[in-house]
Design a protein around this motif. Sequence first.
Motif, PDB file in Angstrom:
ATOM      1  N   PHE A   4      50.993  66.030  33.471  1.00  0.00           N
ATOM      2  CA  PHE A   4      51.068  66.698  34.817  1.00  0.00           C
ATOM      3  C   PHE A   4      50.491  65.734  35.862  1.00  0.00           C
ATOM      4  O   PHE A   4      49.701  65.026  35.500  1.00  0.00           O
ATOM      5  N   GLY A   5      50.974  65.939  36.995  1.00  0.00           N
ATOM      6  CA  GLY A   5      50.469  65.134  38.243  1.00  0.00           C
ATOM      7  C   GLY A   5      49.364  65.841  38.924  1.00  0.00           C
ATOM      8  O   GLY A   5      49.412  67.204  38.649  1.00  0.00           O
ATOM      9  N   ARG A   6      48.554  64.960  39.523  1.00  0.00           N
ATOM     10  CA  ARG A   6      47.389  65.620  40.047  1.00  0.00           C
ATOM     11  C   ARG A   6      46.977  64.724  41.113  1.00  0.00           C
ATOM     12  O   ARG A   6      47.512  63.717  41.289  1.00  0.00           O
ATOM     13  N   LYS A   7      46.476  65.385  42.131  1.00  0.00           N
ATOM     14  CA  LYS A   7      46.011  64.629  43.297  1.00  0.00           C
ATOM     15  C   LYS A   7      44.690  64.317  43.638  1.00  0.00           C
ATOM     16  O   LYS A   7      43.965  65.255  42.691  1.00  0.00           O
ATOM     17  N   VAL A   8      43.959  63.486  44.396  1.00  0.00           N
ATOM     18  CA  VAL A   8      42.561  63.420  44.614  1.00  0.00           C
ATOM     19  C   VAL A   8      42.051  64.763  44.818  1.00  0.00           C
ATOM     20  O   VAL A   8      42.457  65.460  45.706  1.00  0.00           O
ATOM     21  N   GLY A   9      41.066  65.126  44.210  1.00  0.00           N
ATOM     22  CA  GLY A   9      40.374  66.334  44.269  1.00  0.00           C
ATOM     23  C   GLY A   9      40.927  67.423  43.424  1.00  0.00           C
ATOM     24  O   GLY A   9      40.087  68.566  43.263  1.00  0.00           O
ATOM     25  N   VAL A  13      41.018  71.734  33.214  1.00  0.00           N
ATOM     26  CA  VAL A  13      40.207  71.916  32.205  1.00  0.00           C
ATOM     27  C   VAL A  13      40.709  71.848  30.526  1.00  0.00           C
ATOM     28  O   VAL A  13      41.925  72.187  30.622  1.00  0.00           O
ATOM     29  N   ILE A  14      40.037  71.573  29.953  1.00  0.00           N
ATOM     30  CA  ILE A  14      40.293  71.135  28.494  1.00  0.00           C
ATOM     31  C   ILE A  14      39.392  72.072  27.706  1.00  0.00           C
ATOM     32  O   ILE A  14      38.008  72.006  27.968  1.00  0.00           O
ATOM     33  N   GLY A  15      40.058  73.059  26.944  1.00  0.00           N
ATOM     34  CA  GLY A  15      39.096  73.678  26.022  1.00  0.00           C
ATOM     35  C   GLY A  15      38.149  74.859  26.683  1.00  0.00           C
ATOM     36  O   GLY A  15      37.274  75.209  26.069  1.00  0.00           O
ATOM     37  N   GLY A  16      38.370  75.105  27.919  1.00  0.00           N
ATOM     38  CA  GLY A  16      37.428  76.027  28.639  1.00  0.00           C
ATOM     39  C   GLY A  16      36.120  75.210  29.224  1.00  0.00           C
ATOM     40  O   GLY A  16      35.241  75.980  29.878  1.00  0.00           O
ATOM     41  N   ASN A  17      35.582  74.106  28.570  1.00  0.00           N
ATOM     42  CA  ASN A  17      34.325  73.828  29.192  1.00  0.00           C
ATOM     43  C   ASN A  17      34.219  72.231  29.371  1.00  0.00           C
ATOM     44  O   ASN A  17      33.378  71.754  29.662  1.00  0.00           O
ATOM     45  N   VAL A  18      35.417  71.521  29.537  1.00  0.00           N
ATOM     46  CA  VAL A  18      35.562  70.204  29.942  1.00  0.00           C
ATOM     47  C   VAL A  18      36.365  70.122  31.154  1.00  0.00           C
ATOM     48  O   VAL A  18      37.610  70.383  31.183  1.00  0.00           O
ATOM     49  N   LYS A  19      35.916  69.703  32.244  1.00  0.00           N
ATOM     50  CA  LYS A  19      36.621  69.636  33.694  1.00  0.00           C
ATOM     51  C   LYS A  19      36.857  68.142  33.844  1.00  0.00           C
ATOM     52  O   LYS A  19      35.781  67.355  33.916  1.00  0.00           O
ATOM     53  N   VAL A  20      38.086  67.862  34.103  1.00  0.00           N
ATOM     54  CA  VAL A  20      38.474  66.539  34.629  1.00  0.00           C
ATOM     55  C   VAL A  20      39.003  66.686  36.016  1.00  0.00           C
ATOM     56  O   VAL A  20      39.815  67.528  36.181  1.00  0.00           O
ATOM     57  N   THR A  21      38.451  65.725  36.779  1.00  0.00           N
ATOM     58  CA  THR A  21      38.870  65.857  38.132  1.00  0.00           C
ATOM     59  C   THR A  21      39.404  64.393  38.714  1.00  0.00           C
ATOM     60  O   THR A  21      38.459  63.350  38.229  1.00  0.00           O
ATOM     61  N   ILE A  22      40.390  64.124  39.330  1.00  0.00           N
ATOM     62  CA  ILE A  22      40.843  63.037  40.223  1.00  0.00           C
ATOM     63  C   ILE A  22      39.742  62.822  41.234  1.00  0.00           C
ATOM     64  O   ILE A  22      39.901  63.542  42.242  1.00  0.00           O
ATOM     65  N   THR A  23      39.084  61.653  41.121  1.00  0.00           N
ATOM     66  CA  THR A  23      38.124  61.506  42.367  1.00  0.00           C
ATOM     67  C   THR A  23      38.757  60.263  43.231  1.00  0.00           C
ATOM     68  O   THR A  23      38.218  60.412  44.354  1.00  0.00           O
ATOM     69  N   VAL A  32      38.414  58.892  37.559  1.00  0.00           N
ATOM     70  CA  VAL A  32      38.372  60.270  37.287  1.00  0.00           C
ATOM     71  C   VAL A  32      36.698  60.858  36.807  1.00  0.00           C
ATOM     72  O   VAL A  32      36.227  59.665  36.541  1.00  0.00           O
ATOM     73  N   SER A  33      36.419  62.038  37.226  1.00  0.00           N
ATOM     74  CA  SER A  33      35.139  62.324  36.742  1.00  0.00           C
ATOM     75  C   SER A  33      35.476  63.416  35.485  1.00  0.00           C
ATOM     76  O   SER A  33      36.449  64.084  35.666  1.00  0.00           O
ATOM     77  N   VAL A  34      34.416  63.350  34.711  1.00  0.00           N
ATOM     78  CA  VAL A  34      34.705  64.150  33.491  1.00  0.00           C
ATOM     79  C   VAL A  34      33.328  64.893  33.360  1.00  0.00           C
ATOM     80  O   VAL A  34      32.301  64.535  33.505  1.00  0.00           O
ATOM     81  N   ASP A  35      33.324  66.461  33.518  1.00  0.00           N
ATOM     82  CA  ASP A  35      32.185  66.942  33.236  1.00  0.00           C
ATOM     83  C   ASP A  35      32.205  67.999  32.179  1.00  0.00           C
ATOM     84  O   ASP A  35      33.319  68.623  31.860  1.00  0.00           O
TER      85      ASP A  35
END
Length: 89
Positions: A4-9, A13-23, A32-35
């Motif tokens: 899937f496509g994502r823009k900056v910002g 979410v993966i598995g409800g507790n891993v957040k990936v953001t295009i920075t 990308v940032s991975v929380d």
Amino acid sequence: MLFFGRKVGEGFVIGGNVKVTITEVKGKRVRVSVDAPEEIDVFRTEIQDRIDAGMEKAKRPESPVVVPLTSVVRISERLPGELMRRKPQ
């Protein structure tokens, strides 16, 4: 596999507790940032491949050491005389 496509910002979410953001996007590079929770390991693919290869190597039994019989004979010839004269019981 999910694409899937994502823009900056934006992110996902993966598995409800891993957040990936295009920075950031610069040309062909995407940052990308991975929380993720501390107990979840996050590695780049090439690092995980090396880890997996190391684990496979660790699982494999070591190959037996093959010593030529002539080496054994040479070593036994160097043993002290008492051991050389000992008869099998």
